[in-house]
Design a protein around this motif. Structure first.
Motif, PDB file in Angstrom:
ATOM      1  N   UNK A 149       0.835  -1.203   0.000  1.00  0.00           N
ATOM      2  CA  UNK A 149       0.000   0.000   0.000  1.00  0.00           C
ATOM      3  C   UNK A 149       0.864   1.245   0.000  1.00  0.00           C
ATOM      4  N   UNK A 150       0.669   2.083  -0.997  1.00  0.00           N
ATOM      5  CA  UNK A 150       1.251   3.417  -1.071  1.00  0.00           C
ATOM      6  C   UNK A 150       0.255   4.255  -1.869  1.00  0.00           C
ATOM      7  N   UNK A 151      -0.389   5.238  -1.233  1.00  0.00           N
ATOM      8  CA  UNK A 151      -1.571   5.868  -1.839  1.00  0.00           C
ATOM      9  C   UNK A 151      -1.319   6.759  -3.050  1.00  0.00           C
ATOM     10  N   UNK A 152      -0.060   7.135  -3.319  1.00  0.00           N
ATOM     11  CA  UNK A 152       0.211   7.937  -4.509  1.00  0.00           C
ATOM     12  C   UNK A 152       0.104   7.101  -5.771  1.00  0.00           C
ATOM     13  N   UNK A 153      -0.640   7.594  -6.758  1.00  0.00           N
ATOM     14  CA  UNK A 153      -0.938   6.832  -7.970  1.00  0.00           C
ATOM     15  C   UNK A 153      -0.182   7.362  -9.183  1.00  0.00           C
ATOM     16  N   UNK A 154       0.027   6.459 -10.164  1.00  0.00           N
ATOM     17  CA  UNK A 154       0.601   6.887 -11.442  1.00  0.00           C
ATOM     18  C   UNK A 154      -0.523   7.335 -12.376  1.00  0.00           C
ATOM     19  N   UNK A 155      -0.193   7.609 -13.621  1.00  0.00           N
ATOM     20  CA  UNK A 155      -1.171   8.152 -14.561  1.00  0.00           C
ATOM     21  C   UNK A 155      -2.301   7.178 -14.873  1.00  0.00           C
ATOM     22  N   UNK A 156      -2.075   5.870 -14.665  1.00  0.00           N
ATOM     23  CA  UNK A 156      -3.102   4.869 -14.942  1.00  0.00           C
ATOM     24  C   UNK A 156      -3.949   4.523 -13.721  1.00  0.00           C
ATOM     25  N   UNK A 157      -3.698   5.190 -12.593  1.00  0.00           N
ATOM     26  CA  UNK A 157      -4.477   4.930 -11.392  1.00  0.00           C
ATOM     27  C   UNK A 157      -3.952   3.788 -10.549  1.00  0.00           C
TER      28      UNK A 157
END
Length: 311
Positions: free
Chosen positions: A280-288
C-alpha cells in the motif's frame, strides 16, 4: 527460503520505498481518498508456511477500492459459474477503468470484471435475489473468513463520498441496464458496488485474504478449499492480464505476477505456489495504480525470483 531472508527482503524494500520522493498523486476525485497521507507505505508477504513478513504501515487500514473486485468475482463465479461470462468478458480493455467508449461499441458487455463497468455487472450478478444489505454482508463475511479477521469493516465515509461523486459509474450502470446486462435496480447495484469498494483492510489482512489464490484455491493453513484449482488459476490469469487497467501490460512486464490494484493505493499480488503479497502506497501513477507499490513489487519479484516468467 528462510523466514529471516524473507523478513530482511521485505524490510529493506520498505526502507527503500520510504526514502523515495517520486510517490505519485492520491486519488483526488474521491474526496475522502484525497485526505490520505501520500507518505504512507506498507508491505506484507505471507508465504506457503504461513509466515508473515511485514514492514512499514502494514497494519494501517486503507480503502481497498478495486481490489475488492477479485473477491466479488470469486463469489459470483461460485454462485452462477461460467454463466457470468455471458454478462462480462475476459479481455484487457486498453482503456481507462471508467471508460464508457467500449460499452457503446460492444452493446453493453464490459470487457472484463476488473474495469468499473465489469465489476458493476459482477456486483449485479451477486445481488440477484437478495437485498443490498444482505449482499454486502455476504461480501464482508467472505473477506473476514478468508483473512481470519472479523474486524474488517466498510468505511462508510468513503462509500458516501463515492456515492456523491460517482456520476461516471452511474452512467456506466444505466447504459448497461439499457442493454439488459444489469437485472436489478441500478441504485441497488451501485449501492453495493460503492460499499464493497469502500471496504477498509490493512496489508496484513489483505495478504492473508489472498492466500487461496497463491495455493491452488486452498487456504494452506486450514486446508479449506475456497475454490477449485482451475478456478483459482483462471482468476489469477485475469488478474495478470486485466488487473491494472491500461497499465496491466507494464505491470506484467516489470513485476511478472498476477495482481490487482485499487485507487486507494493498494495492490494484491500473487506468487503462485509461493506467497500472497499486499502493498500500500496511496500515490498513484497516470493509470491509477500505486506508483511505489508497483516499484516495490518489481524489486521483490526480481530479488526473490518470483516472476512467473522466470528469474
Amino acid at each position: 527460503m528462510s523466514n529471516a531472508t524473507l523478513d530482511r527482503a521485505v524490510k529493506e524494500i520498505a526502507d527503500e520505498m520510504m526514502k523515495r520522493t517520486d510517490r505519485g498523486e492520491v486519488a483526488s476525485y474521491i474526496p475522502e481518498l484525497a485526505r490520505i497521507d501520500v507518505n504512507s507505505f506498507g508491505l506484507v508477504v505471507v508465504d506457503t508456511n504461513g509466515h508473515v513478513a511485514a514492514a512499514g504501515d502494514a497494519d494501517t487500514p486503507f480503502s481497498i477500492q478495486s481490489i475488492s473486485k477479485v473477491f466479488t468475482l470469486t463469489l459470483a463465479l461460485g454462485m452462477i459459474g461460467d454463466r457470468l461470462w455471458e454478462r462480462v468478458g475476459r479481455e484487457p480493455s486498453g482503456s481507462p477503468f471508467n471508460s464508457i467508449v467500449q460499452l457503446e461499441r460492444e452493446r453493453g458487455i464490459p470487457r472484463n470484471p476488473f474495469i468499473n463497468a465489469g465489476a458493476i455487472a459482477v456486483t449485479d450478478a451477486i445481488l440477484s435475489g437478495h437485498q443490498p444489505k444482505e449482499t454486502l454482508g455476504e461480501i464482508l463475511r467472505f473477506l473476514q473468513f478468508l483473512s481470519g479477521d472479523s474486524s474488517i469493516t466498510i468505511d462508510d465515509a468513503v462509500a458516501a463520498s463515492e456515492q456523491r461523486t460517482g456520476f461516471r459509474n452511474a452512467a456506466l450502470a444505466n447504459y448497461m441496464k439499457s442493454f439488459g446486462v444489469l437485472t436489478n435496480p441500478v441504485d441497488f447495484t451501485l449501492g453495493v458496488y460503492f460499499h464493497h469498494c469502500a471496504i477498509a483492510m490493512s496489508c496484513r489482512q489483505l495478504a492473508l485474504a489472498g492466500r487461496f489464490l497463491a495455493h491452488s484455491g486452498r487456504n494452506p493453513s486450514t486446508g479449506f478449499l475456497v475454490v477449485q484449482p482451475e478456478r483459482a488459476r483462471r482468476i489469477n490469469a485475469i488478474m495478470m492480464t486485466c488487473g491494472h487497467y491500461d497499465g496491466s501490460g507494464e505491470f506484467a512486464y516489470r513485476v511478472g505476477l498476477p495482481g490487482k490494484s485499487g485507487v486507494g493505493g493498494g495492490i494484491l499480488a500473487i506468487a503462485p505456489g509461493k506467497a500472497s503479497i499486499a502493498v500500500w502506497s496511496p500515490g498513484l501513477d497516470a493509470n491509477g495504480n500505486s506508483e511505489l507499490g508497483r516499484a516495490a513489487l518489481e524489486i521483490l519479484s526480481k530479488r526473490l525470483g518470483w516472476s512467473i516468467f522466470g528469474a
